[in-house]
Enzyme design. Structure first.
Site, short mmCIF file in Angstrom:
data_model
loop_
_atom_site.label_atom_id
_atom_site.label_comp_id
_atom_site.label_asym_id
_atom_site.label_seq_id
_atom_site.Cartn_x
_atom_site.Cartn_y
_atom_site.Cartn_z
N GLU A 431 0.82 -1.22 0.00
CA GLU A 431 0.00 0.00 0.00
C GLU A 431 0.84 1.26 0.00
OE1 GLU A 431 -2.58 0.12 3.42
OE2 GLU A 431 -1.05 -0.62 4.78
N ASP A 455 -4.57 3.27 0.35
CA ASP A 455 -3.34 4.00 0.63
C ASP A 455 -2.42 4.09 -0.58
OD1 ASP A 455 -3.44 5.01 3.27
OD2 ASP A 455 -3.46 2.96 3.99
#
Ligand code: PEP
Ligand code: MG
Length: 576
Positions: A431, A455
């Site tokens: 992420e 993210d």
């Protein structure tokens, strides 16, 4: 008047505004007025509390039957507990104001109930929390919103509704919600989707409008639009849109009983993202292939003390027990960013998303991680399907650090003679752009991967996922993201390391064929989206998905990508 925000949770709600403002229960400025007087204030507040509850219980009984009323009268029994009052009076005798004394005593009970074995008793912790807020509100003269008086057509409007607030609201009574702050992947939005409540977030300037309780409003969580004071034609239009949405929801019911397969009949894994036991039960009911992401930080929100090892062990084991045939991926704590549990007392940071977040936090509080690892190892001794996943990794060293702590924990558990798992599969979230770029290297220390597009998108496009000023930029259909996803999935497969995806975009009908085309066969979505994703998945063959994905990768902009996807979906008789 129309306002455009982020389409955070699909569906249409039209009703009347209910303004939600978090009551300010801060009592730092209350001045001690003498022991006798503070006791008098406390006792008067307790008497008022009982009066209010009696009225509410009567109303609740009329509206929803005896069980709702019993919850409220249970609070009267709690506050009448002689120990509770005398303990608060003792604190007052030591010089505390009535507010501080009441808060401290209630907190003690809340934490005690939270730590208990049986769920019914733990439920009382929530009641005590509610009791505390009500009592403080009375002492401070703050008017609070009475949930029992919420009308059936209420649309909640607020500056923000963080996860901790939503979990304390009777969302079954709310038709929709609209907030000025938040984005598609802020945790309030994720919860709205899991509750199936239509929501629009990121409505810049919303709270600056002249809003009144009872004002008519339309929330279109599919387009991201709200309408204040809709005209009769607009209302009619949205009544039929709501009807169509509800019919669509109903037509999805048959997919609750099916497994996830594509058009070729190939079985694909579709697990769930959960935040606790309630979501896990919902996921089980909807036939989820296990848990692709358990956001354990949700166990730490909205409470003043950390959950104990016993409590965590019990919850992890209980979740794992619900999915005997599938994996249950439990992510270690991911605090920081928009998740700041009170118990952590985290230092204020200028850029919390770029600061002490996720795995980085373990360097300053290894004790918290150790407790969690102990609980995971103990849970895994009972259920072998538990796997550990690490958040926000950027380097191999971070993974090695956690592995070393896990070894320590195992040695401790062994010396204490507690049943535990010696080894557990350990994976990482992909992420961060760093993780995406070194996924081949990370494959040497990781048993599996899960792509966190929430993210990965915000860090690749440097646009805060919860900031309404820039979250239009935080778009996973950006060619940079699509290239990144294709690369990450391809590299993981080359390294023969299993890879799944648990970001919110996994549930988006437009992204699904692209991910399938990039070679992904493991997904994890909100339990409420399982049925729809199964339906969407069954409409794509691998060849069709691959062709579309290849074509999309040649397009230069978000706009052109989305336009092409819309065309592709429209041709299949779907709306995007
Ligand atoms: C993500 O970042 O995509 C993710 C699944 O984690 P979270 O939303 O909890 O940050
Ligand atoms: Mg994340």
């Amino acid at each position: 008047m129309r306002l455009k925000g982020v389409a955070a949770s699909p569906g249409v709600g039209l009703g009347r505004i209910l303004l939600y403002r978090e009551p300010d229960l801060n009592f730092d400025k209350v001045v001690f007025s003498g022991v006798e007087n503070e006791k008098k204030r406390l006792n008067a507040a307790v008497a008022k509390f009982k009066e209010e509850i009696a009225l509410l219980a009567a109303a609740a009984e009329k509206r929803s039957g005896a069980s709702q009323a019993a919850i409220l009268t249970g609070q009267v029994a709690m506050i009448s507990d002689p120990y509770m009052i005398s303990r608060a009076e003792e604190l007052i005798a030591k010089g505390q104001v009535a507010e501080a004394a009441a808060a401290e005593v209630a907190q003690g009970f809340e934490d005690m109930f939270n730590a208990l074995e049986d769920e019914k008793t733990r439920q009382r912790a929530t009641d005590i929390g509610d009791l505390k807020k009500r009592l403080l509100g009375i002492l401070l003269g703050v008017k609070r919103l009475e949930w029992s008086e919420i009308a059936d057509d209420a649309v909640l409007v607020a500056l923000d509704l963080p996860a901790s607030v939503i979990s304390s609201l009777p969302m079954d009574k709310v038709l929709a919600f609209a907030t000025e702050q938040g984005g598609l992947t802020s945790h309030g939005a994720i919860m709205a989707r899991s509750l199936g409540v239509p929501a629009v977030t990121g409505l810049i300037g919303l709270m600056g409008q002249e809003l009144k309780d009872g004002q008519p409003i339309v929330v279109d969580g599919s387009s991201g639009e709200i309408i204040l004071d809709p005209s009769p034609e607009e209302s009619r239009d949205y009544v039929s849109r709501r009807q169509a949405w509800r019919e669509d929801q109903a037509s999805l019911k048959i997919y609750l009983k099916k497994v996830a397969v594509d058009k070729d009949g190939t079985r694909r894994l579709l697990g769930s993202n959960i935040g606790g036991l309630a979501d896990a039960r919902q996921a089980q009911e909807f036939g989820s292939d296990g848990v692709g992401l358990f956001r354990t930080e949700f166990l730490f929100l909205d409470r003043a003390t950390l959950p104990t090892e016993e409590e965590q062990t019990r919850i992890y084991a209980e979740v794992a027990s619900l999915f005997p045939e599938s994996e249950v991926i439990i992510r270690t704590l991911d605090v920081g960013g928009d998740k700041q549990p009170v118990a952590f007392d985290m230092a204020k940071e200028e850029n919390p998303y770029l600061g002490l977040r996720g795995i980085r936090y373990y360097q300053v509080r290894p004790d918290i991680l150790k407790t969690q690892l102990r609980a995971l190892s103990r849970g895994a001794a009972q259920y072998g399907n538990i796997k550990i996943m690490l958040p926000l990794v950027i380097s191999l060293e971070e993974v090695t650090f956690v592995k070393a702590l896990f070894k320590e924990v195992v040695a401790e558990l062994a010396s204490e003679g507690l049943p535990h798992a010696e080894e557990m599969p350990l994976g990482i979230m992909v992420e961060t752009p760093a993780a995406a770029l070194i996924i081949d290297l990370l494959a040497t220390v990781s048993d599996f991967f899960s792509v966190g597009t929430n993210d990965l998108t915000q860090y690749t496009l440097i646009a805060d996922r919860g900031n309404p000023q820039v979250n239009h930029l935080c778009d996973p259909f950006h060619p940079a993201l699509l290239r990144s996803l294709k690369g990450v999935i391809g590299e993981a497969r080359k390294a023969q390391t299993p890879i799944g995806l648990c970001g919110e975009i996994g549930g988006d009908p437009r992204m699904l064929p692209l991910l399938m085309g990039f070679g992904l066969s493991k997904f994890s979505v909100n339990p409420a989206s399982l049925a729809r994703v199964r339906r969407d998945m069954s409409s794509w063959s691998l060849a069709e998905a691959t062709d579309l994905a290849e074509e999309i990768l040649t397009l230069p902009t978000v706009e052109s990508v989305k336009a092409r996807l819309k065309k592709a979906l429209d041709q299949r008789g779907k709306t995007s």
